[in-house]
Design a protein around this motif. Sequence first.
Motif, PDB file in Angstrom:
ATOM      1  N   ARG A 109     -21.267 -26.375-142.350  1.00 58.14           N
ATOM      2  CA  ARG A 109     -21.958 -26.872-143.541  1.00 58.14           C
ATOM      3  C   ARG A 109     -20.957 -27.538-144.493  1.00 58.14           C
ATOM      4  O   ARG A 109     -21.198 -28.639-145.007  1.00 58.14           O
ATOM      5  CB  ARG A 109     -22.670 -25.701-144.247  1.00 58.14           C
ATOM      6  N   THR A 110     -19.824 -26.897-144.722  1.00 58.38           N
ATOM      7  CA  THR A 110     -18.813 -27.453-145.632  1.00 58.38           C
ATOM      8  C   THR A 110     -18.226 -28.749-145.063  1.00 58.38           C
ATOM      9  O   THR A 110     -18.031 -29.731-145.783  1.00 58.38           O
ATOM     10  CB  THR A 110     -17.698 -26.412-145.880  1.00 58.38           C
ATOM     11  N   LEU A 120     -16.630 -18.529-146.316  1.00 57.58           N
ATOM     12  CA  LEU A 120     -17.615 -19.608-146.477  1.00 57.58           C
ATOM     13  C   LEU A 120     -18.921 -19.142-145.846  1.00 57.58           C
ATOM     14  O   LEU A 120     -18.901 -18.322-144.929  1.00 57.58           O
ATOM     15  CB  LEU A 120     -17.181 -20.865-145.717  1.00 57.58           C
ATOM     16  N   PRO A 121     -20.047 -19.714-146.280  1.00 58.61           N
ATOM     17  CA  PRO A 121     -21.275 -19.443-145.526  1.00 58.61           C
ATOM     18  C   PRO A 121     -21.121 -19.948-144.090  1.00 58.61           C
ATOM     19  O   PRO A 121     -21.305 -19.206-143.137  1.00 58.61           O
ATOM     20  CB  PRO A 121     -22.353 -20.211-146.293  1.00 58.61           C
ATOM     21  N   THR A 154     -20.254 -16.022-143.827  1.00 54.00           N
ATOM     22  CA  THR A 154     -21.347 -15.111-144.190  1.00 54.00           C
ATOM     23  C   THR A 154     -22.677 -15.601-143.623  1.00 54.00           C
ATOM     24  O   THR A 154     -23.647 -14.852-143.596  1.00 54.00           O
ATOM     25  CB  THR A 154     -21.451 -14.992-145.726  1.00 54.00           C
ATOM     26  N   ALA A 155     -22.721 -16.847-143.162  1.00 56.15           N
ATOM     27  CA  ALA A 155     -23.948 -17.368-142.541  1.00 56.15           C
ATOM     28  C   ALA A 155     -23.566 -18.317-141.405  1.00 56.15           C
ATOM     29  O   ALA A 155     -24.053 -19.446-141.322  1.00 56.15           O
ATOM     30  CB  ALA A 155     -24.816 -18.074-143.587  1.00 56.15           C
ATOM     31  N   ALA A 177     -27.617 -16.932-135.058  1.00 58.70           N
ATOM     32  CA  ALA A 177     -26.484 -16.601-135.939  1.00 58.70           C
ATOM     33  C   ALA A 177     -25.204 -16.464-135.125  1.00 58.70           C
ATOM     34  O   ALA A 177     -25.245 -16.120-133.944  1.00 58.70           O
ATOM     35  CB  ALA A 177     -26.777 -15.300-136.673  1.00 58.70           C
ATOM     36  N   TRP A 178     -24.065 -16.750-135.775  1.00 62.11           N
ATOM     37  CA  TRP A 178     -22.759 -16.520-135.155  1.00 62.11           C
ATOM     38  C   TRP A 178     -22.034 -15.434-135.950  1.00 62.11           C
ATOM     39  O   TRP A 178     -21.777 -15.601-137.140  1.00 62.11           O
ATOM     40  CB  TRP A 178     -21.916 -17.794-135.118  1.00 62.11           C
ATOM     41  N   VAL A 179     -21.745 -14.334-135.286  1.00 64.24           N
ATOM     42  CA  VAL A 179     -21.092 -13.195-135.917  1.00 64.24           C
ATOM     43  C   VAL A 179     -19.649 -13.573-136.257  1.00 64.24           C
ATOM     44  O   VAL A 179     -18.877 -13.948-135.367  1.00 64.24           O
ATOM     45  CB  VAL A 179     -21.119 -11.980-134.957  1.00 64.24           C
TER      46      VAL A 179
END
Length: 255
Positions: free
Chosen positions: A24-25, A19-20, A46-47, A55-57
């Motif tokens: 968000r989902t 998922l990005p 991926t985001a 950002a979270w790796v």
Amino acid sequence: LPRLTTKRLGQNYHFFASLPSTNRTAKELARQGAPEGTLVVAEEQTAGRGRLGRAWVSPRNCGIYLSLVLRPAVPLGMAAQVTLLTSVSYCRAIEQVTGLKPMIKWPNDVLLSGKKICGILTEVHAEMEAVNYLIVGIGMNVNHQGADFPEEVRPVATSLALEAGKTVDSTQLLLAFLACLEADYDRWLSDGFGSIREQWLARAAGLGRPVQIVAGQRQWQGRLASIDEEGALLVTDTDGATHRVYSGEVSIRPE
Ligand code: BT5
């Protein structure tokens, strides 16, 4: 989800290979009326997002990236406490599954050996000063090896496998976390943050130590004293006066 012992958290379960961002989902599902406890898990993001646009790796095959939809009937002012109680619940799960002893850095970090093993991002949707729904997102570094972290994150990040020296069963960890969180969340709903406070303090990083507080444009130094019944950090300044810190960055300074 097999072997689930909870009544609400994780009963409504959405699993994705990629998922990005699970937050968000989960937010989209919450907007469509997803019930309390709805769980979104992705094997990779991926985001993945941290706070303030960071950002979270989230690489594949190493971590658990999840978000929960919660619908507590509480005033907006209590929403930030959910991050604090989630960090306690995750510490308890880590202790049960691995025997490691993590520490909590206010407001949203769980640490081992002074490095982040988890990040928590709580997003609130409020109506009329009351919480409508909350999305609690957690990125758990489980089986990452050093090379799984990009170079710029490596100095501040670690994983359960790196700390324990062996692979950790992700499913067992997830189930333990959901059980701990449901118990802590129910206690919080009935008795407030005061009921979690001791558990939080028992794992707090840097108590009694000098700290630097960055709140918006303001920066000041003090000593980390405690946390109050509302989840605000209590910091003593150089004149001995105690201040409540509700938001901002706290860095623990070497003495
Ligand atoms: C956080 O932000 O710590 C909250 C991270 C929340 C991630 C979860 S994953 C599931 C859900 N879906 C999302 O999209 N997000 C949530 P913050 O305090 O802003 O910390 C971000 C900083 O931590 C970065 O700037 C890096 O320095 C560092 N970092 C990034 N990835 C990391 C990782 N995997 N492990 C340790 N540190 C990391």
